[in-house]
Design an enzyme around this catalytic site. Structure first.
Site, PDB file in Angstrom:
ATOM      1  N   LYS A 219       1.902 -14.742 -15.861  1.00 27.97           N
ATOM      2  CA  LYS A 219       1.555 -13.313 -15.792  1.00 27.97           C
ATOM      3  C   LYS A 219       0.799 -13.031 -14.496  1.00 27.97           C
ATOM      4  CE  LYS A 219      -2.636 -14.425 -18.310  1.00 27.97           C
ATOM      5  NZ  LYS A 219      -3.292 -14.491 -19.596  1.00 27.97           N
TER       6      LYS A 219
ATOM      7  N   TYR B  61     -21.325  -2.750  10.038  1.00 29.54           N
ATOM      8  CA  TYR B  61     -21.653  -1.447   9.442  1.00 29.54           C
ATOM      9  C   TYR B  61     -23.069  -1.412   8.886  1.00 29.54           C
ATOM     10  CZ  TYR B  61     -16.758   0.135   9.343  1.00 29.54           C
ATOM     11  OH  TYR B  61     -15.505   0.542   9.671  1.00 29.54           O
TER      12      TYR B  61
ATOM     13  N   ARG C 136      -8.749  -8.394 -29.684  1.00 33.29           N
ATOM     14  CA  ARG C 136      -8.033  -7.764 -28.596  1.00 33.29           C
ATOM     15  C   ARG C 136      -6.712  -7.279 -29.187  1.00 33.29           C
ATOM     16  NH1 ARG C 136      -7.116 -11.047 -22.966  1.00 33.29           N
ATOM     17  NH2 ARG C 136      -5.485 -12.060 -24.183  1.00 33.29           N
TER      18      ARG C 136
HETATM   19  C1  LIG Z   1      -3.778 -15.730 -19.904  1.00 30.26           C
HETATM   20  C2  LIG Z   1      -3.613 -16.267 -21.242  1.00 30.26           C
HETATM   21  C3  LIG Z   1      -3.627 -17.650 -21.475  1.00 30.26           C
HETATM   22  C4  LIG Z   1      -3.937 -18.673 -20.423  1.00 30.26           C
HETATM   23  O1  LIG Z   1      -5.332 -18.800 -20.286  1.00 30.26           O
HETATM   24  P1  LIG Z   1      -5.954 -19.889 -19.288  1.00 30.26           P
HETATM   25  O2  LIG Z   1      -7.396 -19.841 -19.576  1.00 30.26           O
HETATM   26  O3  LIG Z   1      -5.625 -19.416 -17.927  1.00 30.26           O
HETATM   27  O4  LIG Z   1      -5.316 -21.156 -19.612  1.00 30.26           O
HETATM   28  C5  LIG Z   1      -3.325 -18.094 -22.751  1.00 30.26           C
HETATM   29  N1  LIG Z   1      -3.050 -17.234 -23.742  1.00 30.26           N
HETATM   30  C6  LIG Z   1      -3.053 -15.899 -23.552  1.00 30.26           C
HETATM   31  C7  LIG Z   1      -2.740 -15.001 -24.693  1.00 30.26           C
HETATM   32  C8  LIG Z   1      -3.357 -15.361 -22.299  1.00 30.26           C
HETATM   33  O5  LIG Z   1      -3.376 -14.058 -22.125  1.00 30.26           O
END
Ligand SMILES: *Cc1c(COP(=O)(O)O)cnc(C)c1O
Length: 818
Positions: A487, A712, A584
């Site tokens: 993702k 700045y 969530r």
């Molecule tokens: C992003 C995500 C993961 C991976 O988490 P990491 O800590 O990067 O291994 C696993 N499960 C879900 C549902 C996620 O959204």
């Protein structure tokens, strides 16, 4: 003088078969060789005019007009022979026999040239060594190599390679090695075994007169070695070594720790090792080659002390290969590091990762291979004929001459003429592999094809990623599957490239956040199953046509997908998300009875998996809570499974849980951030390799006087006179403003330099007062070198996840294989 039948006796120091490579004409003998497409006899006359005075020509090609002319040539010796190459081999044999030095002959399938070079490095402090240049190991290369033996040499190291039966006996007569090394032989199995055994037997002809032969003991090849040697040369001492069997002549013990290794060699029936050294090599193949060389050096009388020093000079061979974004949706694989057949063999399989793109190969002449042109280009053509390459572009005069061996080829004399022709503009939607010898300046072609962006770049080390993935495979075992979380552009690393690597490593599942991220992967050759975490009802059509599987986390989505699938009369794969405490997305525990009730009535929905997400698996403080989440999930998923009557995959572990909660591995784990080598766990910290490095460069250097201000708001102040460097990275690239005023640091030329003043949009300034060596254009490493991503994120008061995904899209992604 023309000698029609007499034995050849050369006065010249040098021998050449190539009319273009004659540097000392008066001291060079020219052997005219007839190839399929050109004939060395054509050049005899012009070479005479250039000052060459010794020629070997073939009867059949020695035409009357040339013979007539040659009668008037002064001080010139011309030997007319049946076959120039055989004559060359014969005089090399005679030359060899005039010397008494120890000679090592090397053959095998892999590693001949490496062993030859490494043995040279080990022995050169003690001996005057003569060795094969480059990988001169053919019927022509070997005699040319041996011709190089001079009276001052004390050791000869020559490699021999064969492509046909009976060739080795000829090479044996020329090299006549007292010592032999048999390098790595691929293990043949099943029906190939007979023919492979015959080939090995043929190779062993090199050692017909040798006194000692070094080889690694392996189950398949060793019986052939022993049997053949007993038949051909029973008095030869067989020095077989093994890392597992203490009964062999030599027992080798090696241990790899990180980027170095330790090696010990012990003879059978002795209690102490005779060699014990440290090396910078750290892979099995290299250690195998090194072991051959160390044993050989010992047989030549080198002491452990001498070897301890010499072995430090042997560095790992790197094949650095870069994958870059090109213009017009091209992808470039820039592999200009080596230019030989083995390198091409290694690079060609990379095409496989890009099945959806047109394949284009840009190659230059293969120079200094020691193989004659005809054979060489036929071999290259053989290698690529089955690759379904749409277009080949050849650069250089040799390949131009040999273009008839290739299909779909265009040739150009130089990289410049290719660029000027404009033909490169017709390349689009292609995967372009570039392999060119240094002198052909392929960087100009790369430059013309590469997308030009802001010069700050994120380097992604694909080997390290692969290493990390294998580490997890080992840790979790083969009964648990891995889902790769790609993702958000694979956490900023680039979804397509990362997905390709994961796919090639056989990862079972991929996950994206949105359907469009999945479509991008499908359009780029990703066929691995993909789960979508945030499916939109309007996108169900898109998702089914791209085989993207939605995660269903509430009743309204469930109803919508049920309706869609009935209307479309389609079976659809879904993933059920449970909320065990993250609060969530997901069905609550209290929803489960109703969920089971509904699912039972939706047989056209196939539940591929059931998942939940842990809220604090990285923090031991929340161990009890996490364990409760896991327990709840196991119970709920089991109940759903029972109700469905089949077993969906169950998964709950993210990266941190893989190490901290082995009981949470279940059927599959979801690997995210730790793929990139990031982990809070001390075991993993040492086991994993760093994947990402963010780099920028110095745009300008300025002296700043005491009292002057920087940037700045005039916030940066110097209390003494000092020096700053302006770097090409700012908050628009993802370098957070929180890192200004000394909060952030860069590594420049090995030194850690703090920021000074505020971070600007596209730039920032660092204090380099203490650095004496710094110039414009120098590299400045944001993280990935001495500064680790975790420390960098901490300085910006955030976590690695946020830093990685905030590196903006204008930062060029570069994929590296070592
Ligand atoms: C992003 C995500 C993961 C991976 O988490 P990491 O800590 O990067 O291994 C696993 N499960 C879900 C549902 C996620 O959204």
């Amino acid at each position: 003088m023309i000698y029609p039948n007499e034995p050849v006796q050369l006065k010249s120091t040098f021998i050449s078969l190539d009319s273009r490579q004659i540097y000392e004409p008066a001291d060079t003998a020219f052997f005219a060789v007839r190839g399929l497409h050109h004939d060395g006899h054509q050049y005899v006359e012009s070479l005479y005019h250039k000052g060459v005075r010794e020629f070997i020509v073939e009867k059949a090609a020695w035409n009357s007009s040339l013979a007539e002319k040659a009668k008037s040539w002064n001080n010139t010796s011309i030997w007319v022979v049946n076959n120039s190459i055989e004559t060359l081999q014969h005089i090399a044999h005679v030359h060899r026999m005039a010397f008494r030095l120890p000679v090592v002959g090397i053959t095998g399938s892999n590693g001949k040239t490496i062993c030859k070079e490494w043995l040279f490095k080990l022995t050169k402090s003690k001996f005057q060594v003569v060795r094969s240049p480059k990988s001169f190991n053919s019927q022509i290369g070997v005699p040319l190599s041996v011709w190089g033996i001079k009276t001052h040499h004390r050791l000869g190291i020559f490699e021999a390679g064969i492509s046909q039966k009976d060739e080795m006996s000829r090479l044996e007569a020329i090299i006549r090695p007292e010592f032999g090394i048999l390098t790595h032989i691929g293990e043949a199995h099943g029906k190939n075994f007979e023919s492979e055994a015959a080939k090995l037997s043929e190779k062993l002809n090199l050692f017909r007169h040798s006194k000692k032969l070094i080889y690694r003991v392996t189950p398949n090849t060793t019986p052939v070695v022993i049997e053949t040697m007993q038949r051909n040369n029973p008095t030869c001492e067989l020095v077989g070594w093994s890392t597992t069997d203490t009964n062999q002549s030599i027992f080798v013990y090696w241990k790899i720790t990180g980027k170095s290794s330790q090696l010990k060699f012990q003879k059978r029936n002795q209690s102490e090792p005779f060699i014990s050294v440290q090396s910078q090599l750290h892979d099995e193949a290299s250690l195998e080659n090194l072991s051959h060389c160390l044993i050989q050096a010992h047989l030549l009388g080198m002491s452990n002390e001498e070897l301890t020093t010499a072995v430090m000079g042997i560095k790992p061979i790197s094949m650095r290969l870069e994958i870059k974004e090109g213009v017009r949706n091209n992808q470039l694989i820039d592999d200009s590091y080596n230019n030989d057949i083995d390198g091409l063999k290694l690079a060609l399989p990379l095409f496989k990762r890009y099945e959806e793109k047109k394949k284009v190969l840009i190659i230059s002449d293969f120079i200094e291979t020691g193989i004659d042109e005809d054979t060489l280009y036929q071999q290259i053509a053989q290698l690529i004929v089955h690759q379904r390459i749409e277009k080949i572009i050849g650069i250089g005069s040799q390949i131009e001459r040999n273009k008839h061996y290739f299909q779909h080829i265009d040739t150009y004399a130089t990289a410049e003429t290719f660029i000027e022709s404009g033909d490169l503009n017709s390349l689009h939607d292609s995967i372009i592999l570039l392999k060119g010898a240094r002198k052909y300046a392929f960087e100009k072609i790369v430059n013309a094809l590469e997308t030009k962006t802001h010069c700050t770049q994120l380097e992604i080390n694909l080997d390290a990623l692969q290493h990390n993935l294998s580490y997890y495979r080992k840790t979790i075992g083969h009964s648990t599957k891995i889902m790769g979380m790609v993702k958000a552009q694979a956490y900023g690393a680039g979804a397509v490239e990362i997905a390709k690597i994961l796919q090639s490593q056989g990862i079972e599942y991929l996950t994206v956040a949105y359907a469009d991220e999945g479509v991008l992967l499908r359009n780029n050759g990703i066929y691995t199953p993909i789960m979508v975490m945030n499916p939109q009802v309007e996108e169900f059509d898109k998702m089914t046509s791209y085989a993207l599987e939605p995660e269903i986390y509430n009743f309204s989505l469930l109803a919508a997908i049920d309706e869609y699938s009935t209307n479309q009369n389609k079976n659809i794969k879904i993933h059920i998300k449970l909320d065990t405490g993250m609060k969530r997305l997901g069905f609550e525990m209290s929803d489960i009875p109703q969920l089971m009730h509904e699912l039972k009535q939706m047989p056209q929905l196939w539940v591929v998996s059931i998942l939940s997400h842990l809220a604090a698996s990285e923090n031991p403080k929340h161990k009890a809570f996490t364990e409760q989440q896991i327990a709840q999930f196991k119970e709920a998923s089991q109940a759903i499974s029972d109700q469905l009557g089949y077993k969906p995959l169950r998964h709950i572990a993210n990266s941190a849980a893989i190490q901290n909660y082995p009981e949470a591995h279940l059927d599959m784990v979801r690997l995210g951030i730790s793929m990139y080598g990031i982990s809070g766990n001390s075991v993993e910290k040492t086991a994993l390799e760093n994947v990402l490095s963010l780099k920028t460069y110095v745009s300008q250097i300025k002296n700043v006087a005491k009292g002057e201000t920087v940037g700045y708001g005039r916030i940066g102040q110097f209390e003494e006179d000092g020096k700053i460097a302006t770097l090409a990275i700012g908050y628009a690239d993802g370098y957070s403003r929180a890192l200004g005023n000394g909060q952030g640091h860069f590594e420049i030329n090995g030194h850690i330099c703090p920021t000074i003043g505020s971070i600007c949009m596209d730039m920032c300034m660092v204090d380099v007062s203490t650095l004496t060596e710094i110039k414009e254009g120098d590299e400045a490493i944001v993280f990935g070198g001495k500064i680790q991503l975790a420390a960098f994120a901490k300085a910006a008061q955030t976590i690695p996840y946020e830093m990685m995904t905030s590196i903006s899209s204008r930062v060029k992604r570069i994929y590296i294989r070592e």
